[in-house]
Scaffold this active site. Sequence first.
Site, PDB file in Angstrom:
ATOM      1  N   TYR A   1      15.970 -26.732  -1.653  1.00 16.26           N
ATOM      2  CA  TYR A   1      15.271 -27.095  -0.425  1.00 16.26           C
ATOM      3  C   TYR A   1      16.134 -26.902   0.818  1.00 16.26           C
ATOM      4  CZ  TYR A   1      11.556 -29.311   2.197  1.00 16.26           C
ATOM      5  OH  TYR A   1      10.528 -29.558   3.083  1.00 16.26           O
TER       6      TYR A   1
ATOM      7  N   HIS B   1      -0.458 -29.503  -0.691  1.00 23.34           N
ATOM      8  CA  HIS B   1       0.887 -29.051  -0.289  1.00 23.34           C
ATOM      9  C   HIS B   1       1.949 -29.931  -0.956  1.00 23.34           C
ATOM     10  CE1 HIS B   1       3.992 -27.782   2.818  1.00 23.34           C
ATOM     11  NE2 HIS B   1       4.486 -28.951   2.437  1.00 23.34           N
ATOM     12  N   GLU B   2       1.774 -31.231  -0.830  1.00 25.03           N
ATOM     13  CA  GLU B   2       2.795 -32.151  -1.349  1.00 25.03           C
ATOM     14  C   GLU B   2       2.876 -32.102  -2.870  1.00 25.03           C
ATOM     15  OE1 GLU B   2       5.002 -33.424   0.392  1.00 25.03           O
ATOM     16  OE2 GLU B   2       4.090 -32.907   2.300  1.00 25.03           O
TER      17      GLU B   2
ATOM     18  N   HIS C   1       4.761 -29.261  -4.171  1.00 26.68           N
ATOM     19  CA  HIS C   1       6.221 -29.434  -4.204  1.00 26.68           C
ATOM     20  C   HIS C   1       6.654 -29.921  -5.593  1.00 26.68           C
ATOM     21  CE1 HIS C   1       7.531 -28.440  -0.212  1.00 26.68           C
ATOM     22  NE2 HIS C   1       6.794 -29.350   0.388  1.00 26.68           N
TER      23      HIS C   1
ATOM     24  N   HIS D   1      10.640 -25.544   7.558  1.00 25.25           N
ATOM     25  CA  HIS D   1       9.255 -25.578   8.044  1.00 25.25           C
ATOM     26  C   HIS D   1       9.001 -24.562   9.142  1.00 25.25           C
ATOM     27  CE1 HIS D   1       9.660 -29.617   6.240  1.00 25.25           C
ATOM     28  NE2 HIS D   1       8.393 -29.474   5.940  1.00 25.25           N
TER      29      HIS D   1
ATOM     30  N   ASP E   1      16.230 -29.302  10.133  1.00 27.14           N
ATOM     31  CA  ASP E   1      15.175 -29.081   9.139  1.00 27.14           C
ATOM     32  C   ASP E   1      15.671 -28.294   7.917  1.00 27.14           C
ATOM     33  OD1 ASP E   1      12.569 -29.114   8.124  1.00 27.14           O
ATOM     34  OD2 ASP E   1      11.963 -27.317   9.239  1.00 27.14           O
TER      35      ASP E   1
ATOM     36  N   GLU F   1       8.561 -24.316   0.914  1.00 28.33           N
ATOM     37  CA  GLU F   1       7.553 -24.781   1.863  1.00 28.33           C
ATOM     38  C   GLU F   1       6.326 -23.865   1.864  1.00 28.33           C
ATOM     39  OE1 GLU F   1       6.715 -27.217   3.967  1.00 28.33           O
ATOM     40  OE2 GLU F   1       8.203 -28.302   2.821  1.00 28.33           O
TER      41      GLU F   1
END
Lengths: 109, 370
Positions: free
Chosen positions: B206, B191-192, B195, B293, B288, B215
């Site tokens: 974002y 996931h990271e 990005h 998210h 957020d 996301e």
Amino acid sequence: MKLSIIRGGGIAGVSTVTELDEGALSAGDAKTFRAKVAGAEPGLSAAGADSQSRHPDEMQYDVTLSDDQTTRTARVSETALPEAVRSLIAWVDAHPQHTTRVVPPGGSS
Amino acid sequence: MRKSLLSAGPDPSTLRSVACCYIAPPDLLARLAEEGTKEQRDAALRTLAASASMRTRRALIGQLLRDPQTRGAALAFMVTPAGTRRTVYDARHGGQNSLPGTRVRGEDDQPASDDAVNEAFDGAGKTYDFYEQILGRNSIDGQGMEIVSSVHFGTDYDNAFWNGSQMVYGDGSGQLFTVGALTKSLDVIGHELTHGVTQFTAGLEYHTQPGALNESISDVFGSLIKQYSLGQSADQADWLIGEGTLLPELGKALRSMKDPGTAFKWDNQPGHMRDYQDLPDDNDPRHDNGGVHINSGIPNKAFYLAAAAIGGNAWEKAGRVWYTALTERFQPTTDFEQAAKLTVEVAGELFAGGTEQAAVQQAWQDVGVL
């Protein structure tokens, strides 16, 4: 003096509110707390109230200091978090008198 | 594939999200790239890779090429390296200023004595392998970028993130995340690092819908990397993100792509546009970035539905459609509806005459986007 730290963002998208009240501390801890806050003050002032953050999954912080007269909030992102502020937060997290509660994503505190 | 000058990176407009990481002046970076130790050189090149200014990179390369003494150094970093290059550092509980930290393990080194180091190293490798073997992508930037990870960031730090040029892992506090869990979760690592892929391709902003799409893309490929690693087809996969990273009493995972809103105690992700949460886009930590998210549950569910309807291994068809859309069609401001139309379009092009396009169309209809 009371310190409130709201942490949000992060991979989970969950926010937490951590608080510590000087009134609940022993004289020695209160002194350390005030010294930590004083050390963090320049960083908090420089951070201002609306630090931009757009790194994916980076945490964002609202750090609020309040006493009888005033309430000040600094908004700062992870990559801009001054070391003295990080150190203050770590000290608060480690202190047994702190409280932390979770705010559901999108919820209010 | 979108091409740019030197084929060394994306269009400058796609890098606006990382503008704040570019902290060292270009001539200092040039000097480090040219005269520094290997670590300094690599760090300088990573910073350049994350630079918001393509013009800066061009100027730097031009400057290096004009100086006969430095041609070797310049050429060395213009060549696209083959194979994975991973380095893991120990931040030793420091903050942003401590990054990347003390070098612990490089590509050719033996495993370290620290599990977090080896897990971050292995996760980066599995992520690299997925992108290379399945999608033909050479690392995060498509140009063989070294994958740098720092572990033990901060004190009891409950997060892992991509900071625009490297991975950063906290240990977890034992209050929210299980201690040591973040480096153990391959889909979190995928996931990271995804990005980073998004940063170097579509550059999705974002916040609000482009942010929720950003996301979702990270969840999609994080999950596919795990599925590929385990050899699971769409119907065998759990479609969970970060399974086992939270304390068990808080829930089983961070997100469920198959059933948004059911992964943990406070999970309120919608799986349909009627439940979209229009949060303020105001940098308040509780909002957020406009619910990135939260609303990611909607495109997550669309991907799951498309992959489940197509069947087989999700990375072979649905994953290919989403990757092509991400790298060749999406723009920084692409919203859900545009993403839906673009993935439907790509599905028709990649699988002309098949049932895939209809499956993608139906998936977006089922979550109320189309």
